[in-house]
Design a protein around this motif. Structure first.
Motif, PDB file in Angstrom:
ATOM      1  N   GLU A  65       0.825  -1.209   0.000  1.00 30.16           N
ATOM      2  CA  GLU A  65       0.000   0.000   0.000  1.00 30.16           C
ATOM      3  C   GLU A  65       0.857   1.256   0.000  1.00 30.16           C
ATOM      4  O   GLU A  65       0.551   2.237  -0.684  1.00 30.16           O
ATOM      5  CB  GLU A  65      -0.952  -0.007   1.199  1.00 30.16           C
ATOM      6  CG  GLU A  65      -1.963  -1.138   1.202  1.00 30.16           C
ATOM      7  CD  GLU A  65      -2.898  -1.117  -0.007  1.00 30.16           C
ATOM      8  OE1 GLU A  65      -3.140  -0.013  -0.547  1.00 30.16           O
ATOM      9  OE2 GLU A  65      -3.366  -2.184  -0.417  1.00 30.16           O
ATOM     10  N   SER A  66       1.922   1.242   0.758  1.00 29.95           N
ATOM     11  CA  SER A  66       2.838   2.376   0.781  1.00 29.95           C
ATOM     12  C   SER A  66       3.489   2.562  -0.590  1.00 29.95           C
ATOM     13  O   SER A  66       3.654   3.697  -1.062  1.00 29.95           O
ATOM     14  CB  SER A  66       3.922   2.162   1.835  1.00 29.95           C
ATOM     15  OG  SER A  66       4.916   3.159   1.745  1.00 29.95           O
ATOM     16  N   VAL A  99       2.288   1.837  -3.583  1.00 31.57           N
ATOM     17  CA  VAL A  99       1.397   2.388  -4.613  1.00 31.57           C
ATOM     18  C   VAL A  99       0.872   3.774  -4.247  1.00 31.57           C
ATOM     19  O   VAL A  99       0.615   4.589  -5.133  1.00 31.57           O
ATOM     20  CB  VAL A  99       0.214   1.430  -4.910  1.00 31.57           C
ATOM     21  CG1 VAL A  99       0.728   0.102  -5.450  1.00 31.57           C
ATOM     22  CG2 VAL A  99      -0.659   1.209  -3.699  1.00 31.57           C
ATOM     23  N   ASN A 100       0.745   4.053  -2.962  1.00 28.26           N
ATOM     24  CA  ASN A 100       0.157   5.329  -2.548  1.00 28.26           C
ATOM     25  C   ASN A 100       1.182   6.423  -2.267  1.00 28.26           C
ATOM     26  O   ASN A 100       0.869   7.611  -2.400  1.00 28.26           O
ATOM     27  CB  ASN A 100      -0.707   5.128  -1.301  1.00 28.26           C
ATOM     28  CG  ASN A 100      -1.926   4.271  -1.574  1.00 28.26           C
ATOM     29  OD1 ASN A 100      -2.572   4.421  -2.603  1.00 28.26           O
ATOM     30  ND2 ASN A 100      -2.230   3.356  -0.662  1.00 28.26           N
ATOM     31  N   GLU A 101       2.402   6.032  -1.896  1.00 28.25           N
ATOM     32  CA  GLU A 101       3.399   7.025  -1.509  1.00 28.25           C
ATOM     33  C   GLU A 101       4.581   7.095  -2.477  1.00 28.25           C
ATOM     34  O   GLU A 101       5.119   8.183  -2.719  1.00 28.25           O
ATOM     35  CB  GLU A 101       3.915   6.720  -0.103  1.00 28.25           C
ATOM     36  CG  GLU A 101       2.825   6.779   0.966  1.00 28.25           C
ATOM     37  CD  GLU A 101       3.298   6.265   2.318  1.00 28.25           C
ATOM     38  OE1 GLU A 101       4.524   6.089   2.490  1.00 28.25           O
ATOM     39  OE2 GLU A 101       2.432   6.024   3.189  1.00 28.25           O
ATOM     40  N   PRO A 120       3.442   7.725  -6.926  1.00 23.17           N
ATOM     41  CA  PRO A 120       3.124   9.104  -7.341  1.00 23.17           C
ATOM     42  C   PRO A 120       4.356   9.998  -7.486  1.00 23.17           C
ATOM     43  O   PRO A 120       4.309  11.011  -8.198  1.00 23.17           O
ATOM     44  CB  PRO A 120       2.214   9.605  -6.211  1.00 23.17           C
ATOM     45  CG  PRO A 120       1.591   8.381  -5.649  1.00 23.17           C
ATOM     46  CD  PRO A 120       2.675   7.347  -5.719  1.00 23.17           C
ATOM     47  N   ALA A 168      -4.364  -0.892  -8.970  1.00 26.24           N
ATOM     48  CA  ALA A 168      -3.686   0.234  -8.339  1.00 26.24           C
ATOM     49  C   ALA A 168      -2.850   1.047  -9.317  1.00 26.24           C
ATOM     50  O   ALA A 168      -2.631   2.241  -9.115  1.00 26.24           O
ATOM     51  CB  ALA A 168      -2.777  -0.259  -7.206  1.00 26.24           C
ATOM     52  N   SER A 169      -2.394   0.409 -10.403  1.00 20.63           N
ATOM     53  CA  SER A 169      -1.511   1.110 -11.330  1.00 20.63           C
ATOM     54  C   SER A 169      -1.446   0.367 -12.659  1.00 20.63           C
ATOM     55  O   SER A 169      -1.675  -0.845 -12.717  1.00 20.63           O
ATOM     56  CB  SER A 169      -0.096   1.214 -10.737  1.00 20.63           C
ATOM     57  OG  SER A 169       0.785   1.834 -11.634  1.00 20.63           O
TER      58      SER A 169
END
Length: 280
Positions: free
Chosen positions: A45-46, A48-50, A53, A119-120
């Protein structure tokens, strides 16, 4: 005219924060342009989210994993009672012809692929410890790559080479890795035909098997010099970590590869363009 492409890929992205930090800094301050993410990693999760980007042009792959960590599907024949994968490479070689095993692997692979692509956008597919190189599993992986519109699949042909004057050449690990190269090169001869059958693109050469756990700038340089062909795609896989406590091990050595400006210049002098599957 030479048309040589080089991809430096960070495997195990999403495994933990040290791997994630290596991808972020390898991309922003070095020449890392590609990574493969583990859907069952503790820091997915970190990642893909942090991290993603902050790395807009990073090529991203699905790093299929049925060797380590928890299963997303609780596949009974692949895991222990807690849902942790507990089968080794030899087991998969011996059992990949069984329908129930391939069915369990397919369910797990689908779950991992769908988690990542939700997610991507992804451009390539590979696996933890090359388990997808086993021909029966490779055919399954190729079929899923085609179905999910993932254009590149990793193959594992590595040229035999040694690093001049290195003590690494005489270690038991290097001798074991030579056996791995022989096995994977044999698999690759069959797998490249399968990739062509499914109209998938693949690398021509791989660097990172012979010196698994011992990769550094010098081993990468010698690996590239051992390849004499033009019009090729050469991929080097590394497992870089960026530790906050300045820990030093093979993972920190592999992170250092991404920061080595002299190595980057050498890659260019050898006629390579540094790229990723996304750009190709």
């Amino acid at each position: 005219m030479s048309n040589k492409k080089f991809i430096l890929n960070a495997d195990d992205f999403g495994m933990n924060q040290d791997f994630n930090r290596a991808v972020l800094e390898g991309y922003n301050y070095g020449f890392l342009r590609s990574a493969s993410i583990c859907a069952n990693g503790h820091a997915f999760e970190s990642a893909v989210n942090e991290i993603l980007p902050e790395c807009q042009d990073l090529g991203l792959g699905v790093h299929l994993n049925i060797i380590e960590g928890k299963s997303l599907t609780h596949a009974e024949c692949l895991t222990d009672n807690q849902g942790n994968f507990n089968k080794g490479y030899l087991w998969f070689i011996l059992n990949s012809g069984k329908k129930e095993v391939i069915s369990a692997i397919e369910r797990e692979f689908r779950a991992q692929i769908e988690k990542v692509i939700s997610a991507s956008k992804v451009d390539h597919i590979d696996s933890h410890v090359h388990v997808h190189a086993i021909p029966g599993i490779f055919r399954l992986t190729a079929r899923l790559a085609k179905e999910y519109n993932i254009p590149y699949i990793r193959t594992q042909h590595e040229e035999f080479y040694t690093v001049a004057g290195s003590r690494k050449n005489y270690t038991p690990a290097f001798m074991i890795n030579i056996i791995k190269i022989i096995l994977l090169n044999t698999f690759t001869a069959q797998n490249k035909k399968t990739a062509k059958e499914f109209n998938l693109k693949t690398n021509d050469y791989l660097i990172g098997v012979g010196y698994t756990g011992m990769m550094d700038s010098k081993t990468l340089e010698y690996g590239l010099k051992a390849i004499e062909d033009d019009n090729i795609v050469t991929e080097c896989l590394i497992h870089p970590c960026k530790y906050t406590n300045k820990k030093s091990d093979n993972h920190s050595d592999e992170f250092a590869i991404t920061q080595d400006k002299m190595l980057k210049d050498t890659i260019y002098r050898l006629g390579y363009e540094i790229t990723n599957c996304k750009s190709l």
